[in-house]
Design a protein around this motif. Structure first.
Motif, PDB file in Angstrom:
ATOM      1  N   UNK A   1       0.829  -1.211   0.000  1.00 33.76           N
ATOM      2  CA  UNK A   1       0.000   0.000   0.000  1.00 33.76           C
ATOM      3  C   UNK A   1       0.861   1.257   0.000  1.00 33.76           C
ATOM      4  N   UNK A   2       1.968   1.232   0.726  1.00 38.88           N
ATOM      5  CA  UNK A   2       2.873   2.377   0.737  1.00 38.88           C
ATOM      6  C   UNK A   2       3.489   2.586  -0.645  1.00 38.88           C
ATOM      7  N   UNK A   3       3.919   1.514  -1.287  1.00 37.02           N
ATOM      8  CA  UNK A   3       4.571   1.631  -2.587  1.00 37.02           C
ATOM      9  C   UNK A   3       3.597   2.098  -3.671  1.00 37.02           C
ATOM     10  N   UNK A   4       2.338   1.711  -3.543  1.00 38.76           N
ATOM     11  CA  UNK A   4       1.346   2.153  -4.525  1.00 38.76           C
ATOM     12  C   UNK A   4       1.098   3.659  -4.448  1.00 38.76           C
ATOM     13  N   UNK A   5       1.264   4.218  -3.232  1.00 38.41           N
ATOM     14  CA  UNK A   5       1.196   5.670  -3.065  1.00 38.41           C
ATOM     15  C   UNK A   5      -0.169   6.295  -3.234  1.00 38.41           C
ATOM     16  N   UNK A   6      -1.238   5.507  -3.097  1.00 40.36           N
ATOM     17  CA  UNK A   6      -2.582   6.044  -3.299  1.00 40.36           C
ATOM     18  C   UNK A   6      -3.148   6.609  -1.996  1.00 40.36           C
ATOM     19  N   UNK A   7      -2.395   7.498  -1.387  1.00 35.18           N
ATOM     20  CA  UNK A   7      -2.821   8.101  -0.124  1.00 35.18           C
ATOM     21  C   UNK A   7      -2.193   9.490  -0.016  1.00 35.18           C
ATOM     22  N   UNK A   8      -2.797  10.313   0.835  1.00 32.74           N
ATOM     23  CA  UNK A   8      -2.297  11.676   1.047  1.00 32.74           C
ATOM     24  C   UNK A   8      -1.486  11.793   2.332  1.00 32.74           C
ATOM     25  N   UNK A   9      -1.845  10.983   3.354  1.00 35.00           N
ATOM     26  CA  UNK A   9      -1.147  10.991   4.638  1.00 35.00           C
ATOM     27  C   UNK A   9      -1.038   9.550   5.122  1.00 35.00           C
ATOM     28  N   UNK A  10       0.134   9.196   5.652  1.00 38.57           N
ATOM     29  CA  UNK A  10       0.326   7.874   6.266  1.00 38.57           C
ATOM     30  C   UNK A  10       0.378   8.036   7.775  1.00 38.57           C
ATOM     31  N   UNK A  11      -0.427   7.221   8.479  1.00 31.19           N
ATOM     32  CA  UNK A  11      -0.506   7.264   9.938  1.00 31.19           C
ATOM     33  C   UNK A  11      -0.306   5.848  10.467  1.00 31.19           C
ATOM     34  N   UNK A  12       0.929   5.446  10.793  1.00 28.65           N
ATOM     35  CA  UNK A  12       1.151   4.098  11.330  1.00 28.65           C
ATOM     36  C   UNK A  12       0.495   3.958  12.696  1.00 28.65           C
ATOM     37  N   UNK A  13      -0.051   2.781  12.972  1.00 27.16           N
ATOM     38  CA  UNK A  13      -0.769   2.576  14.218  1.00 27.16           C
ATOM     39  C   UNK A  13       0.164   2.312  15.396  1.00 27.16           C
ATOM     40  N   UNK A  14       1.403   1.954  15.113  1.00 25.37           N
ATOM     41  CA  UNK A  14       2.470   1.849  16.102  1.00 25.37           C
ATOM     42  C   UNK A  14       3.762   2.286  15.427  1.00 25.37           C
ATOM     43  N   UNK A  15       4.775   2.579  16.235  1.00 25.15           N
ATOM     44  CA  UNK A  15       6.073   2.953  15.662  1.00 25.15           C
ATOM     45  C   UNK A  15       7.169   1.994  16.119  1.00 25.15           C
ATOM     46  N   UNK A  16       6.768   0.798  16.545  1.00 24.23           N
ATOM     47  CA  UNK A  16       7.754  -0.182  17.005  1.00 24.23           C
ATOM     48  C   UNK A  16       8.589  -0.729  15.855  1.00 24.23           C
ATOM     49  N   UNK A  17       7.990  -0.853  14.679  1.00 24.41           N
ATOM     50  CA  UNK A  17       8.644  -1.431  13.513  1.00 24.41           C
ATOM     51  C   UNK A  17       8.849  -0.328  12.476  1.00 24.41           C
ATOM     52  N   UNK A  18      10.106   0.014  12.159  1.00 20.82           N
ATOM     53  CA  UNK A  18      10.366   1.124  11.245  1.00 20.82           C
ATOM     54  C   UNK A  18      10.313   0.726   9.768  1.00 20.82           C
TER      55      UNK A  18
END
Length: 370
Positions: free
Chosen positions: A82-99
């Motif tokens: 989903x990140x690579x497809x780039x079909x979003x305006x803002x990314x909001x990870x639900x945790x930051x444990x895994x970078x």
């Protein structure tokens, strides 16, 4: 605006405050906000109705070697796609444990929520905390959401970020429906884990003083949600003469927990540090008087709807509890003030303020990693 959340909280948690927070954001999104949650396998109860995701449950009642690893691998791969497809305006990870997302997000706006700085402040309890990694993710974020002013101050003190990128957005709350009462009313209630900074022993010492007061010998403390008593806790209860006064309820459902709040004479939160103090709202919603440590975010969250004590002084806690137990009008006053204070915490307001953060993130210049 298209918001991409990720899998992390919904993979790690079957139930819990963080995943419930993101479900609330999904439920209360404005009409112009479109959200995507790329999850393949999840047993999270807040996604169970599949209103916001297309996933399958994965042996929810079984635990076997490799189960979590497979879920993690498939869900991380879905989030990466989903990140690579780039079909979003803002990314909001639900945790930051895994970078994992840092190499994938490229120049897209990143928003993170920091619920507290406990892993940094209490490193002895969280030896795996990676402060350099936390700092790197915080630096990359266009905007950071803090759940309280107290947490915001800690973020600015401990992480290399500028004040204009950290915004306070308090949690909301949806009251749970209480189940049938399972215990006689009049007990003190403690909720959550009991180690370290939770300062549980302060409550035990205060209870030991209380039961020596006239008419309080049979006073009980019920502990919910933090597991059964450890051997060390059982030894401590015996030393304090409280074996018959403390009951451990273990894990409970939301309805059972709501019932416990409703039947309690007081909810006690002796912790030395919290990011927000969500159980305070749970108690308010069930008309349960609240007694809080005067540390951390508690005065900010509860304001005048609670009694406060010095977390280093069990005698102070005992005095406040005795006052509350002996004064019915004070209990009524606190429950009324709690109901009023609860009106300030709605998920609709939380979502609306979060959407403002998303828009600010789109306008924020791309952070430069040091």
């Amino acid at each position: 605006m298209n918001i991409l959340y990720d899998h992390q909280a919904f993979t790690v948690q079957d139930v819990g405050g963080v995943s419930r927070y993101y479900r609330a954001l999904l439920d209360h999104a404005a009409p112009d906000i479109h959200s995507h949650v790329p999850v393949v396998l999840s047993n999270n109860v807040y996604l169970k109705d599949r209103q916001h995701s297309r996933h399958s449950s994965f042996f929810p009642n079984l635990s076997f070697r490799g189960r979590f690893s497979l879920m993690l691998s498939l869900n991380r791969s879905a989030s990466r796609r989903a990140l690579r497809q780039g079909k979003f305006d803002v990314f909001h990870p639900t945790l930051t444990d895994d970078p994992y997302f840092l190499p994938e997000i490229q120049d897209k706006p990143l928003v993170i929520t920091i619920h507290d700085m406990i892993p940094v402040l209490f490193g002895e309890q969280y030896p795996l905390t990676d402060l350099p990694l936390m700092s790197r993710i915080a630096q990359r974020a266009n905007q950071i959401i803090a759940v309280s002013e107290h947490t915001r101050a800690d973020i600015l003190r401990l992480l290399p970020v500028s004040p204009d990128r950290v915004t306070v957005v308090p949690h909301g709350y949806t009251p749970a429906i209480a189940g049938p009462a399972t215990l006689p009313e009049g007990y003190l209630l403690y909720v959550g884990t009991r180690q370290g900074y939770k300062n549980f022993d302060c409550l035990l010492q205060a209870l030991a003083q209380l039961v020596r007061q006239p008419g309080q010998r049979s006073l009980r403390l019920v502990c919910a949600g933090g597991g059964w008593a450890t051997e060390a806790e059982q030894d401590r209860l015996q030393v304090l003469g409280l074996t018959a006064n403390v009951q451990f309820a273990g894990l409970v459902s939301e309805a059972e927990l709501a019932s416990l709040y409703r039947g309690a004479a007081a909810f006690v939160f002796p912790s030395c540090y919290e990011g927000f103090g969500f159980p305070i709202l749970e108690a308010f919603a069930q008309h349960c008087p609240v007694v809080l440590s005067n540390a951390s975010c508690f005065p900010e969250t509860a304001q005048d709807a609670a009694l406060y004590f010095d977390p280093q002084q069990p005698a102070d806690l005992a005095q406040q509890l005795l006052l509350l137990l002996r004064e019915p009008h004070l209990r009524r006053q606190l429950t009324q003030l709690g109901s009023l204070r609860l009106r300030d915490f709605t998920w609709g307001q939380t979502a609306a303020l979060t959407h403002e953060v998303y828009r600010a993130a789109q306008e924020q210049p791309q952070p430069v990693l040091i």
